[in-house]
Scaffold this motif. Structure first.
Motif, PDB file in Angstrom:
ATOM      1  N   PHE A 201      -5.754  -3.013  -2.860  1.00 51.63           N
ATOM      2  CA  PHE A 201      -5.911  -4.145  -1.922  1.00 51.63           C
ATOM      3  C   PHE A 201      -7.132  -4.311  -1.795  1.00 51.63           C
ATOM      4  CE2 PHE A 201      -5.690  -7.121   1.471  1.00 51.63           C
ATOM      5  CZ  PHE A 201      -4.618  -7.849   1.150  1.00 51.63           C
ATOM      6  N   GLN A 250       4.806  -6.515   5.246  1.00 54.53           N
ATOM      7  CA  GLN A 250       5.164  -7.366   4.252  1.00 54.53           C
ATOM      8  C   GLN A 250       4.404  -7.172   3.094  1.00 54.53           C
ATOM      9  OE1 GLN A 250       4.950 -11.542   5.608  1.00 54.53           O
ATOM     10  NE2 GLN A 250       5.712 -10.844   8.026  1.00 54.53           N
ATOM     11  N   THR A 251       5.312  -6.419   2.224  1.00 50.15           N
ATOM     12  CA  THR A 251       4.493  -6.083   0.985  1.00 50.15           C
ATOM     13  C   THR A 251       3.949  -7.092   0.202  1.00 50.15           C
ATOM     14  OG1 THR A 251       6.665  -6.043  -0.034  1.00 50.15           O
ATOM     15  CG2 THR A 251       6.117  -4.146   0.750  1.00 50.15           C
ATOM     16  N   ASP A 252       4.392  -8.226   0.264  1.00 51.81           N
ATOM     17  CA  ASP A 252       3.757  -9.505  -0.411  1.00 51.81           C
ATOM     18  C   ASP A 252       2.588 -10.244   0.232  1.00 51.81           C
ATOM     19  OD1 ASP A 252       5.578 -10.300   1.464  1.00 51.81           O
ATOM     20  OD2 ASP A 252       6.567 -11.975   0.220  1.00 51.81           O
ATOM     21  N   ASP A 253       2.169  -9.728   1.400  1.00 49.10           N
ATOM     22  CA  ASP A 253       1.175 -10.569   2.039  1.00 49.10           C
ATOM     23  C   ASP A 253      -0.214 -10.262   1.520  1.00 49.10           C
ATOM     24  OD1 ASP A 253      -0.404 -11.654   4.096  1.00 49.10           O
ATOM     25  OD2 ASP A 253       0.892 -10.880   5.718  1.00 49.10           O
ATOM     26  N   LYS A 254      -0.730 -11.157   1.121  1.00 53.66           N
ATOM     27  CA  LYS A 254      -2.111 -11.110   0.284  1.00 53.66           C
ATOM     28  C   LYS A 254      -3.423 -11.548   1.351  1.00 53.66           C
ATOM     29  CE  LYS A 254       0.050 -10.761  -3.307  1.00 53.66           C
ATOM     30  NZ  LYS A 254       0.223  -9.297  -4.036  1.00 53.66           N
ATOM     31  N   ARG A 255      -2.979 -11.503   2.741  1.00 59.55           N
ATOM     32  CA  ARG A 255      -3.969 -11.891   3.658  1.00 59.55           C
ATOM     33  C   ARG A 255      -4.852 -10.275   4.477  1.00 59.55           C
ATOM     34  NH1 ARG A 255      -0.046 -15.474   7.507  1.00 59.55           N
ATOM     35  NH2 ARG A 255       0.986 -13.600   7.163  1.00 59.55           N
TER      36      ARG A 255
END
Length: 273
Positions: A201, A250-255
């Motif tokens: 990330f 939240q594994t799908d959080d891109k922030r």
């Protein structure tokens, strides 16, 4: 932190009625493997929620507290009168002390100075009341002037810790003060000059929080701070130094990603200009 462990800690706190200091003693016995800073942070957050509800009631009961205090003094009860009232009504001692001081100074037009009297109880003309309020500042580890100073100091300590660790990793960065010179009003603790990757990330900034990040706290900071950082600087890293429940991940959080430490296994991104 494992969600079940967190829920068990919160259950103990919510069942406890009385001083937060006593609650901390109970928690350290039940959860010896949890760091005291983490337990204190969770206690602080839970008591703040409780005080928001109880303090509304306490404002309407100010005359009751004052009458109880005066009656106890008249009956020559031993010192710790306000502490006992605080324990009885499940209100932090310094909050009760403020209300009693407010009543005491009501006719003297000195209400605006109450915080000063709380900081220096020797200024209170009534010797008995002065000592009673002093005891409140000693036993209240959440709302006393000393605890407020310690919280502020703790926040600064962990900001410095973050800066030192970032330097050890040889990362170029700008801090809040430098960013404000560029006109940014809301700024993270660290803005990286060159992004790095953590667990795949990519992060551009790091925010340090010297507290436990429960769901309510995380939601509030996300709304008031993290989203602003993300809008201006892209994705980043939030560090809750005293831990957080896994339920906020939240594994799908891109922030942004969330950690309880600064990872050292970063992938440096080559920057050619």
């Amino acid at each position: 932190m494992d969600t079940n462990t967190y829920k068990n800690i919160v259950t103990v706190i919510r069942k406890h009625k009385g001083l937060s200091k006593d609650c901390m003693s109970i928690l350290t016995e039940i959860f010896p493997n949890i760091k005291s800073d983490t337990l204190y942070s969770i206690v602080s957050l839970e008591y703040q929620k409780r005080m928001k509800m109880n303090h509304i009631k306490s404002q309407t009961n100010i005359n009751k507290y004052w009458d109880l205090y005066q009656q106890a003094v008249k009956n020559r009860q031993s010192p710790g009168i306000i502490l006992k009232i605080a324990e009885q009504f499940d209100i932090c001692p310094c909050l009760i002390a403020k209300l009693i001081l407010q009543k005491y100074f009501e006719d003297l037009n000195l209400i605006e100075q109450i915080n000063n009297y709380l900081r220096d109880t020797s200024l209170i003309p009534d010797a008995e009341l002065s000592y009673e309020v002093f005891l409140c500042t000693v036993y209240d580890n959440l709302y006393s002037p000393l605890s407020e100073t310690m919280k502020h100091s703790l926040g600064q300590e962990y900001e410095i810790k973050l800066h030192n660790e970032v330097r050890k990793l040889n990362l170029a960065f700008r801090d809040e003060e430098q960013l404000r010179k560029y006109g940014y009003d809301k700024t993270p603790d660290v803005k990286l000059d060159v992004p790095v990757a953590i667990d795949g990330f990519v992060i551009n900034w790091i925010e340090s929080k010297a507290l436990f990040g429960d769901e309510e706290v995380h939601r509030e900071y996300t709304r008031n701070q993290y989203l602003s950082y993300w809008n201006r600087f892209g994705p980043g890293l939030v560090i809750y130094w005293f831990g957080f429940p896994k339920s906020i991940l939240q594994t799908d959080d891109k922030r942004f990603i969330i950690k309880d430490h600064l990872p050292t296994d970063m992938v440096h991104i080559n920057y050619t200009g």
